[in-house]
Design an enzyme around this catalytic site. Structure first.
Site, PDB file in Angstrom:
ATOM      1  N   GLU A 401      -4.134   3.051  -1.312  1.00  0.00           N
ATOM      2  CA  GLU A 401      -5.310   3.821  -1.062  1.00  0.00           C
ATOM      3  C   GLU A 401      -5.905   4.671  -2.063  1.00  0.00           C
ATOM      4  O   GLU A 401      -6.305   5.759  -1.983  1.00  0.00           O
ATOM      5  CB  GLU A 401      -4.813   4.780   0.330  1.00  0.00           C
ATOM      6  CG  GLU A 401      -4.293   4.328   1.344  1.00  0.00           C
ATOM      7  CD  GLU A 401      -4.952   3.238   1.980  1.00  0.00           C
ATOM      8  OE1 GLU A 401      -6.230   3.128   1.824  1.00  0.00           O
ATOM      9  OE2 GLU A 401      -4.730   2.333   3.353  1.00  0.00           O
ATOM     10  N   GLY A 402      -5.765   3.879  -3.043  1.00  0.00           N
ATOM     11  CA  GLY A 402      -6.146   4.420  -4.556  1.00  0.00           C
ATOM     12  C   GLY A 402      -5.210   5.183  -5.022  1.00  0.00           C
ATOM     13  O   GLY A 402      -4.450   6.051  -4.417  1.00  0.00           O
TER      14      GLY A 402
END
Length: 584
Positions: A401-402
């Site tokens: 998610e980053g």
């Protein structure tokens, strides 16, 4: 929407206890979904985690189907498509509780979060009718295909291409995706590709499409039971009706789904952290050395107290952010043809808070599982004990998610870009702070003062860095990372303290003493981290007399009356040990 706080405004103005959502505000619906999740996990998932991690054939799908029968998979899906249409607080509760369930949490999140939300938020009526009912029941499993072998954090550099067929009926996809959760059992893929090689777009792709194939299961450090594979597209025909949202607007879908995804990852991390503390507190109570439970040893008390305080801060942050997202989404009219754009704009408002909590909660989890293994000693290294799995499973949350590095860059970048657009009076706040400093900053005497000190230090460091680097500040990743940490600690300090104050107002100071203790410990712990991060920023900006002046100004902002943290940790640890688990 106009009455809701602006994203990032917590740095510029003081919130009130009544303005934030906390777990103590759960309504009956929230308590019911919480108890449903706890019961389902205890009865169906935790007893079979070894089988899950051994990839017992069909088991993961079986568990998802059982979750669907309880309505757990349809929390974010409107009732007209078979969903439960619960609020964002319920979704946060589900994500938190499932977070401790390792591989099942990844399958669940890949299916219900990033797997279905693109359709929920950005799909048209026909797409929702075609896909959402089967997602609710797990008749069809969803997956999210964004990452490629050569593009992870830089998602827009994707090489997968989509070309419109000569008859105009299909997009033909060619390319590859990697590290795709649920790929081995997915029936539906949300796939990102560039139309004609340049228009980044999102598509709904059926898993049985001709030309779609998957690679072998990846052998992973942790989360061994979740399916993670590469996905290949060889002239895969996707009906034009399956273009999601608009051509060339895939980044709107991807980035906003990632924003929600970061919020849910943070909630997952809190759930896993709590289990790590529960296991550690129980073990410390039972394990004796020198005929004494190790829970009575001072250094074990310190570990239990620090775990509890940081988890409390992370929990306070995720429910505060959940409340913001919930209020935002409920304030929007998403019924019209522009519903996707309206949704994207609403989610984007709190992208900053989602990044803040994702970084913080995933790093709290890393701390909690590491300390959990240490408390267990040699037994923590043995697979028979749950903390060993928690330790391995935790590592990925700082990456997906980053990565936390990417999110740390996003936090100050987002703030400065909003300031440049006039959406956030950041520079005005810097100027106001300098005026206050000219009149002298008093010694900080209480928690509210210390929270303001954290915000002041962020503004001071930002102002000094911007004065030195100007627009090139956005290229100074080391400085951006430390500015992000200052913002993260400020948000955590304020969220935990406001929650404690709200509890005190409702239950009296004695009833909220443990909460207040955990909040105070986190606040005073954070001050030392804040001082160090700010000094490193300032040391990169100046030398000699200029540095001496900046250091003196920083010192003036961080003058405070100390408290006995050793005694405070002992008091917190006593509560945790008495309960044998995380307790608020």
């Amino acid at each position: 929407m106009s009455n809701l706080p602006k994203g990032g405004s917590f740095l510029l103005e003081a919130a009130t206890p009544q303005s934030i959502f906390t777990p103590e505000d759960f309504a009956e619906e929230h308590r019911m979904i919480e108890s449903t999740m706890v019961r389902f996990l205890a009865e169906k998932v935790f007893p079979r985690l070894e089988e899950v991690d051994a990839k017992k054939d069909g088991l993961m799908r079986e568990l998802l189907v059982e979750a669907g029968e309880l309505g757990i998979l349809g929390a974010d899906i409107p009732e007209q498509y078979g969903g439960a249409e619960l609020d964002e607080i319920c979704s946060t509760i589900i994500a938190e509780k499932v977070g401790a369930a390792g591989s099942f949490a990844i399958a669940h999140g890949g299916h219900t979060g990033i797997g279905n939300l693109p359709i929920v938020f950005f799909g048209n009526e026909l797409q929702k009718e075609a896909y959402l009912p089967s997602i609710v029941t797990a008749e069809k499993i969803a997956a999210y295909a964004l990452t490629e072998p050569g593009s992870g954090s830089d998602a827009l550099s994707a090489k997968t291409k989509a070309v419109l067929s000569a008859d105009g009926k299909h997009y033909v996809l060619n390319g590859a995706k990697t590290f795709i959760s649920n790929a081995g059992m997915a029936d539906i893929f949300i796939v990102y590709a560039k139309i004609d090689g340049d228009k980044f777009s999102a598509f709904i792709v059926d898993g049985d499409s001709e030309g779609l194939s998957t690679g072998a299961e990846e052998r992973k450090m942790g989360l061994k039971g979740s399916s993670t594979r590469s996905v290949y597209f060889d002239d895969v025909k996707v009906p034009v009706e399956n273009l999601l949202f608009e051509a060339g607007k895939g980044h709107v879908v991807a980035f906003n789904i990632l924003n929600i995804g970061r919020h849910k990852v943070a909630a997952n991390a809190v759930g896993a952290s709590k289990l790590a503390l529960d296991q550690s507190a129980n073990y410390a109570n039972e394990r004796k050395q020198f005929k004494v439970p190790i829970a009575q040893f001072g250094l074990i008390k310190e570990k239990l107290a620090e775990m509890a305080a940081r988890i409390y801060a992370a929990e306070s942050m995720i429910y505060r952010t959940g409340g913001l997202l919930n209020d935002m989404l409920h304030s929007l009219d998403r019924s019209g043809p522009d519903g996707g754009r309206v949704t994207a704009k609403g989610i984007e408002e709190y992208a900053l808070e989602c990044s803040l909590e994702k970084v913080f909660a995933s790093e709290v989890e890393a701390f909690a599982v590491d300390e959990g293994v240490q408390i267990h000693g040699g037994y923590g290294f043995i697979a028979e004990y749950p903390v060993e799995r928690l330790y391995r499973d935790a590592r990925i949350r700082r990456i997906f998610e980053g990565t936390n590095e990417i999110n740390r860059n996003l936090i100050p970048t987002t703030l400065m870009r909003r300031a440049a657009k006039g959406d956030l009076p950041l520079l005005e706040a810097v100027a106001e702070l300098r005026a206050r400093m000219g009149s002298g900053i008093p010694v900080r005497e209480n928690a509210d003062d210390l929270i303001q000190a954290a915000k002041d230090v962020f503004l001071f460091a930002l102002g000094a860095a911007r004065e030195k680097h100007g627009e090139d500040l956005l290229k100074q990743q080391e400085i951006l990372s430390r500015l992000a940490d200052l913002a993260i600690w400020a948000y955590g300090m304020e969220s935990s303290w406001l929650r404690a104050q709200k509890a005190a107002a409702n239950n009296g100071h004695n009833g909220a003493k443990h909460k207040s203790n955990m909040a105070r410990l986190f606040i005073y712990d954070s001050l030392e981290q804040i001082a160090r991060a700010a000094r490193e920023i300032l040391m990169s900006l100046a030398v000699g007399s200029e540095w001496v002046e900046l250091q003196a100004q920083l010192t003036s902002l961080l003058q405070y009356t100390p408290i006995n943290l050793i005694s405070l940790r002992r008091e917190i640890a006593a509560e945790v040990s008495a309960a044998g688990k995380y307790i608020v």
